[in-house]
Design an enzyme around this catalytic site. Structure first.
Site, short mmCIF file in Angstrom:
data_model
loop_
_atom_site.label_atom_id
_atom_site.label_comp_id
_atom_site.label_asym_id
_atom_site.label_seq_id
_atom_site.Cartn_x
_atom_site.Cartn_y
_atom_site.Cartn_z
N ARG A 1 75.24 2.66 39.18
CA ARG A 1 76.29 3.43 39.88
C ARG A 1 76.72 2.72 41.18
O ARG A 1 77.75 2.07 41.23
CB ARG A 1 75.78 4.87 40.16
CG ARG A 1 76.90 5.84 40.54
CD ARG A 1 77.26 5.83 42.01
NE ARG A 1 76.16 6.17 42.90
CZ ARG A 1 76.22 6.00 44.22
NH1 ARG A 1 77.32 5.53 44.80
NH2 ARG A 1 75.18 6.29 44.98
N ASP A 2 75.88 2.79 42.21
CA ASP A 2 76.26 2.18 43.50
C ASP A 2 76.38 0.67 43.34
O ASP A 2 77.27 0.03 43.92
CB ASP A 2 75.19 2.53 44.55
CG ASP A 2 75.66 2.41 45.98
OD1 ASP A 2 76.57 1.61 46.24
OD2 ASP A 2 75.10 3.10 46.85
N HIS B 1 71.38 0.58 52.58
CA HIS B 1 72.10 -0.66 52.27
C HIS B 1 71.54 -1.74 53.19
O HIS B 1 71.05 -1.46 54.28
CB HIS B 1 73.61 -0.46 52.44
CG HIS B 1 74.19 0.35 51.32
ND1 HIS B 1 74.89 -0.22 50.29
CD2 HIS B 1 74.13 1.67 51.04
CE1 HIS B 1 75.26 0.72 49.43
NE2 HIS B 1 74.81 1.90 49.86
N HIS C 1 68.33 6.22 51.41
CA HIS C 1 69.26 5.40 50.61
C HIS C 1 69.80 4.32 51.54
O HIS C 1 70.68 4.58 52.36
CB HIS C 1 70.38 6.31 50.09
CG HIS C 1 71.47 5.59 49.37
ND1 HIS C 1 71.54 5.50 47.99
CD2 HIS C 1 72.57 4.93 49.83
CE1 HIS C 1 72.62 4.82 47.64
NE2 HIS C 1 73.27 4.46 48.74
N CYS D 1 79.86 0.85 48.90
CA CYS D 1 80.97 1.79 48.67
C CYS D 1 82.25 1.09 49.08
O CYS D 1 82.37 0.61 50.21
CB CYS D 1 80.77 3.06 49.48
SG CYS D 1 82.18 4.16 49.33
N ASN E 1 72.98 -2.67 48.30
CA ASN E 1 71.81 -1.81 48.50
C ASN E 1 70.56 -2.66 48.67
O ASN E 1 70.52 -3.83 48.26
CB ASN E 1 71.58 -0.95 47.24
CG ASN E 1 72.62 0.13 47.06
OD1 ASN E 1 72.47 1.23 47.56
ND2 ASN E 1 73.69 -0.17 46.33
P1 HMG Z 1 91.92 13.48 45.63
O1 HMG Z 1 92.93 12.45 45.30
O2 HMG Z 1 92.06 14.25 46.91
O3 HMG Z 1 91.71 14.49 44.41
O4 HMG Z 1 90.49 12.76 45.61
P2 HMG Z 1 92.55 15.70 43.88
O5 HMG Z 1 91.59 16.84 43.69
O6 HMG Z 1 93.78 15.92 44.71
O7 HMG Z 1 92.99 15.18 42.44
C1 HMG Z 1 93.86 14.06 42.29
C2 HMG Z 1 93.79 13.58 40.86
O8 HMG Z 1 92.48 13.07 40.58
C3 HMG Z 1 94.05 14.68 39.84
O9 HMG Z 1 94.65 14.07 38.70
C4 HMG Z 1 92.66 15.12 39.46
O10 HMG Z 1 92.57 15.69 38.18
C5 HMG Z 1 91.90 13.79 39.47
P3 HMG Z 1 96.19 14.31 38.36
O11 HMG Z 1 96.32 15.80 38.23
O12 HMG Z 1 96.93 13.79 39.55
O13 HMG Z 1 96.36 13.51 37.11
N1 HMG Z 1 90.47 13.99 39.70
C6 HMG Z 1 89.51 13.57 38.87
N2 HMG Z 1 89.55 12.87 37.72
C7 HMG Z 1 88.38 12.61 37.13
N3 HMG Z 1 87.16 13.00 37.62
C8 HMG Z 1 87.10 13.68 38.78
C9 HMG Z 1 88.30 13.99 39.45
N4 HMG Z 1 88.57 14.65 40.58
C10 HMG Z 1 89.91 14.65 40.72
N5 HMG Z 1 85.91 14.06 39.25
C11 HMG Z 1 88.15 12.91 45.13
C12 HMG Z 1 89.32 13.50 45.89
C13 HMG Z 1 86.90 13.52 45.70
C14 HMG Z 1 88.33 13.23 43.66
C15 HMG Z 1 88.19 11.36 45.33
O14 HMG Z 1 88.23 11.10 46.71
C16 HMG Z 1 86.97 10.68 44.76
O15 HMG Z 1 86.79 10.62 43.55
N6 HMG Z 1 86.10 10.12 45.64
C17 HMG Z 1 84.88 9.46 45.23
C18 HMG Z 1 84.87 8.05 45.78
C19 HMG Z 1 83.56 7.37 45.37
O16 HMG Z 1 83.11 7.50 44.25
N7 HMG Z 1 82.93 6.64 46.33
C20 HMG Z 1 81.70 5.97 46.07
C21 HMG Z 1 80.56 6.91 45.89
S1 HMG Z 1 79.93 7.55 47.43
C22 HMG Z 1 78.87 6.27 47.98
O17 HMG Z 1 78.86 5.21 47.43
C23 HMG Z 1 77.92 6.57 49.11
C24 HMG Z 1 76.48 6.79 48.59
O18 HMG Z 1 76.02 5.65 47.88
C25 HMG Z 1 75.55 7.10 49.77
C26 HMG Z 1 75.54 6.06 50.87
O19 HMG Z 1 75.61 4.83 50.60
O20 HMG Z 1 75.36 6.49 52.02
C27 HMG Z 1 76.41 7.99 47.63
MG MG Z 2 75.33 3.80 48.74
#
Ligand code: HMG
Ligand code: MG
Length: 327
Positions: A28-29, A223, A221, A254, A263
């Site tokens: 994933r990450d 990095h 967690h 990310c 990581n």
């Molecule tokens: P948004 O654009 O505000 O979402 O994003 P929305 O609710 O307005 O929806 C927009 C469109 O996206 C819609 O489609 C939704 O259906 C679709 P449309 O109607 O326009 O065709 N949509 C989805 N499609 C599939 N699966 C879903 C989904 N949700 C909405 N789940 C949102 C808001 C939260 C969805 C977006 O910002 C997002 O997906 N963010 C995640 C980004 C990400 O994955 N970042 C990396 C992970 S976090 C990380 O790495 C940190 C961590 O490792 C910890 C650390 O290191 O500290 C965990």
């Molecule tokens: Mg991370």
């Protein structure tokens, strides 16, 4: 003269946990920010090799918006292609109820949610406010719990933020307490951009415990952006923390966290833990062989020090190590 197989020399240190949970985030990450779109079959094979190497806690993918993370748009295909060994976990990160539903439909039975200690990263990563992202995570925890699905909660930017600089520890512990009160079983404190040092790690963990999060619910967690993550693990071990996230090969970051790199590498973590006489259940050589296999499959070298050292020692080919671990 023949070379002896490199292994860490074991010297336990009093007062550290006897066993540690290594929570593997490589698929994933590790992959989410890679720009070459990796075939689903390679992702599934990565998961399979990690399970063979003894991984029991695996974050397989995420069901986030494919427009935000194109690399993991194939989450359902990957989940369908991976057989989870009995006793092992297959977790998926979900950002909202839509993601939870997609994960459940794909067969996932455990999820992780993510919030941010800072406003800037809540906006950059989740298109939300800090409080709005917590509300959304709480909503997911409630819906998942109602279906008997355990939830892990990440608090990202827990040690520093690229836009806001130093992060108030109160903001971290408040977010952690909200996720825990909502039902998240584990709170993973995220050093998203790898800026923590051991004193700060000690302070943030100590204050998280003081905020009422039980020791066995705290994970780190980390990095490794500034090369501090093993020192930070050691500081946390001294406080009794016994769960650490890592990504095979040291991959990952990310894409919405400016300046972040990989990581903590699973092999590097396991080398240190085994050297301290701490059990992990993981096969170090099979992990390093997995990194070697993935590097060759992609034509890109992974940053893990241990994987590189073991490969340079040339004592195992990837496939002999895998076969040995399967025997
Ligand atoms: P948004 O654009 O505000 O979402 O994003 P929305 O609710 O307005 O929806 C927009 C469109 O996206 C819609 O489609 C939704 O259906 C679709 P449309 O109607 O326009 O065709 N949509 C989805 N499609 C599939 N699966 C879903 C989904 N949700 C909405 N789940 C949102 C808001 C939260 C969805 C977006 O910002 C997002 O997906 N963010 C995640 C980004 C990400 O994955 N970042 C990396 C992970 S976090 C990380 O790495 C940190 C961590 O490792 C910890 C650390 O290191 O500290 C965990
Ligand atoms: Mg991370």
């Amino acid at each position: 003269m023949t070379l002896s197989a490199p292994t860490p020399r074991v010297q336990p240190e009093p007062g550290l946990p006897a066993r540690v949970t290594v929570y593997e985030v490589g698929p994933r990450d590790g992959l989410q920010a890679e720009t070459d779109i990796i075939p689903s079959s390679i992702k599934a094979e990565l998961c399979r090799r990690l399970y063979v190497a003894g991984t029991t806690n695996l974050e397989v993918t995420s069901f986030v918006s494919p427009a935000w993370i194109p690399q993991l748009a194939d989450a359902a295909e990957v989940v369908a292609a991976v057989e989870v060994p009995s006793g092992a976990r297959a977790v998926a990160l979900v950002p909202n109820l839509r993601g939870l539903q997609r994960a459940v439909d794909a067969g996932i039975r455990e999820v992780a949610v993510v919030v941010s200690a800072t406003e800037s990263f809540a906006k950059a990563n989740l298109n939300n406010t800090r409080a709005g992202a917590i509300d959304r995570a709480v909503e997911v925890i409630a819906a998942a719990s109602a279906q008997g699905i355990p939830v892990r909660g990440y608090v990202s930017m827990a040690f520093g933020d690229p836009w806001e600089g130093a992060v108030a520890t109160d903001a971290v512990t408040a977010a952690a307490a909200e996720l825990h009160a909502a039902g998240a079983r584990t709170i993973a404190l995220g050093d998203t951009i790898g800026v923590a040092t051991p004193g700060l790690t000690t302070r943030v963990v100590t204050e998280t415990l003081a905020a009422g999060i039980p020791l066995d619910a705290v994970a780190l967690h980390l990095h490794d952006t500034y090369g501090q993550s093993l020192a930070n693990v050691h500081a946390a071990l001294r406080l009794g923390v016994a769960e650490f996230d890592a990504a095979v090969g040291g991959l990952g970051r990310c894409p919405y966290a400016k300046g972040a790199t990989g990581n903590l590498a699973t092999e590097d973590l396991v080398w240190m833990l085994h050297g301290l006489g701490i059990e992990t259940g993981l096969d170090l050589r099979a992990l390093a062989a997995t990194t070697e296999w993935l590097s060759r499959a992609r034509g890109i070298r992974a940053p893990s020090n241990v994987a590189r050292a073991l490969a340079a020692a040339g004592l195992d080919t990837p496939d002999t190590a895998l076969e040995a671990s399967q025997a």
